[in-house]
Motif scaffolding. Structure first.
Motif, PDB file in Angstrom:
ATOM      1  N   ILE A  71      -3.555   0.582  -3.345  1.00 45.65           N
ATOM      2  CA  ILE A  71      -4.355   0.666  -2.127  1.00 45.65           C
ATOM      3  C   ILE A  71      -4.739  -0.751  -1.675  1.00 45.65           C
TER       4      ILE A  71
ATOM      5  N   GLU B 282      -2.020   4.797  -7.646  1.00 50.63           N
ATOM      6  CA  GLU B 282      -1.338   4.288  -6.468  1.00 50.63           C
ATOM      7  C   GLU B 282      -1.899   2.923  -6.089  1.00 50.63           C
TER       8      GLU B 282
ATOM      9  N   ALA C 234       6.923   4.875  -3.350  1.00 48.95           N
ATOM     10  CA  ALA C 234       6.638   6.305  -3.434  1.00 48.95           C
ATOM     11  C   ALA C 234       7.899   7.150  -3.333  1.00 48.95           C
ATOM     12  N   GLN C 235       8.851   6.717  -2.494  1.00 46.50           N
ATOM     13  CA  GLN C 235      10.069   7.499  -2.297  1.00 46.50           C
ATOM     14  C   GLN C 235      11.029   7.429  -3.487  1.00 46.50           C
TER      15      GLN C 235
ATOM     16  N   VAL D 219       0.850  -1.196   0.000  1.00 47.05           N
ATOM     17  CA  VAL D 219       0.000   0.000   0.000  1.00 47.05           C
ATOM     18  C   VAL D 219       0.883   1.243   0.000  1.00 47.05           C
ATOM     19  N   GLY D 220       0.549   2.194  -0.874  1.00 45.33           N
ATOM     20  CA  GLY D 220       1.321   3.427  -0.962  1.00 45.33           C
ATOM     21  C   GLY D 220       2.285   3.460  -2.129  1.00 45.33           C
ATOM     22  N   ASP D 221       2.557   2.292  -2.735  1.00 42.56           N
ATOM     23  CA  ASP D 221       3.388   2.283  -3.935  1.00 42.56           C
ATOM     24  C   ASP D 221       2.680   3.049  -5.044  1.00 42.56           C
ATOM     25  N   VAL D 222       3.453   3.486  -6.021  1.00 37.13           N
ATOM     26  CA  VAL D 222       2.923   4.381  -7.055  1.00 37.13           C
ATOM     27  C   VAL D 222       2.945   3.707  -8.425  1.00 37.13           C
TER      28      VAL D 222
END
Length: 349
Positions: free
Chosen positions: A340, A338, A316-317, A179-182
């Motif tokens: 979720i 993204e 994300a980073q 979760v949070g990956d783009v």
């Protein structure tokens, strides 16, 4: 080969000497594709490839993929333009195998035709060779089969397969997706090689609709035929460059079935790719298809790539670094969504 000619076979519709001439004409194109594993010239009973360079891998795994160009071939025949359809054949295979992180090694093609016209066959193979050059793989062989009575004289079909290699510890298998990956989009060049049966219906291609050849402002001055025939983009080199520097967690090749079928194939259970439709840079040809065919938006996204030929999932980073690498390698990449938590696998909103 000088003594090889069967008058009886020729009378039945197959000229084996045309095959020999076609091979001679295509050799200059094949020569462009030689790489570190190439071993011999085309013409033998098997295409050989040296895997010696894989000794440096911890656990080399061979990855294969096979496909064709679908009914896009029909348009190439109508336009009498055969030098790009081979790029599509290669692209459909190598873009698939790079989704697990594999570097394509070699490709073989198969051309079935109503009549072997050596110059046409060589033109087709020139496109195959160009696709191999773009993906860094060798064209190690192939087959041309003449099918009189089964296919009209002017018709042909083109398919092939590619083999690549990846070090097992570096395989991309979506196990680390979170979760949070783009989700990043790599733009397509157009229709690529899927959804042409719908295109044929919408534009009445089978009847060689004159409207196909009218230059259109909404297509940047191209005709519909030209826009449809643009070859599939090959993403191999840019994606391999990305994998070297970034923790790529999933890759999807957007082919037949569009967003709804292909993106979920790279998403693990319990997670979902939430795609922002407004972020997708839809190419003009898709708007023309939707308008002319009165095709609903969901059907468009469930049939075509809509301007996104491939998607990759990264942390994300690392998004900015990923976009920088992709753009340095010729991809005008951008963010479309993204990851979720959900069991739906994909949501477009």
């Amino acid at each position: 080969m000088k003594n090889s000619r069967s008058e009886s076979y020729a009378a039945a519709g197959v000229d084996i000497t045309a095959g020999y001439k076609a091979v001679e004409l295509m050799k200059k194109h094949i020569a462009r594709t030689r790489n570190q594993g190439s071993m011999d010239d085309v013409g033998g009973f098997g295409g050989c490839f040296d895997l010696g360079f894989a000794k440096g891998m911890e656990h080399p795994v061979l990855v294969s993929g096979t496909d064709g160009c679908g009914t896009k071939v029909k348009l190439a025949i109508l336009m009498d333009k055969h030098d790009t359809i081979g790029i599509d054949a290669v692209a459909m295979c190598v873009n698939d195998i790079v989704c697990v992180g594999a570097k394509p090694l070699y490709f073989l093609d198969y051309i079935a035709c109503g009549k072997n016209i050596p110059e046409k066959i060589a033109e087709i193979v020139s496109g195959v060779a160009e696709g191999c050059v773009q993906s860094g793989c060798a064209l190690t062989g192939g087959e041309t089969a003449e099918h009189p009575g089964l296919m009209p004289v002017e018709d042909y079909d083109l398919a092939g397969f590619a083999v690549g290699v990846v070090d097992k510890p570096k395989m991309i298998d979506n196990s680390k997706m979170a979760v949070g990956d783009v989700v990043i989009a790599l733009p397509s060049t157009g229709i690529h090689s899927n959804g042409f049966s719908l295109c044929r219906k919408v534009f009445d291609i089978d009847n060689n609709n004159p409207e196909l050849y009218v230059e259109r402002e909404e297509l940047g001055g191209k005709t519909i035929a030209e826009a449809l025939l643009v070859p599939t983009r090959i993403y191999v080199k840019s994606v391999l460059a990305l994998i070297e520097k970034v923790d790529v967690k999933g890759i999807s090749h957007i082919t037949g079935g569009g967003f709804y079928e292909n993106i979920p194939r790279s998403i693990p259970d319990g997670l979902c790719a939430k795609i922002d439709k407004s972020a997708v840079k839809v190419l003009p040809i898709f708007n023309v298809i939707a308008k002319w065919g009165n095709v609903p938006e969901r059907d468009m996204f469930n049939t075509y790539n809509m301007g996104v030929g491939m998607s990759v999932v990264v942390p994300a980073q690392q998004v900015e670094e990923a976009l920088s690498i992709l753009k340095a390698n010729g991809e005008d990449a951008y963010v479309i969504g993204e990851i979720i938590e959900s069991d739906e696998k994909i949501i477009l909103e």
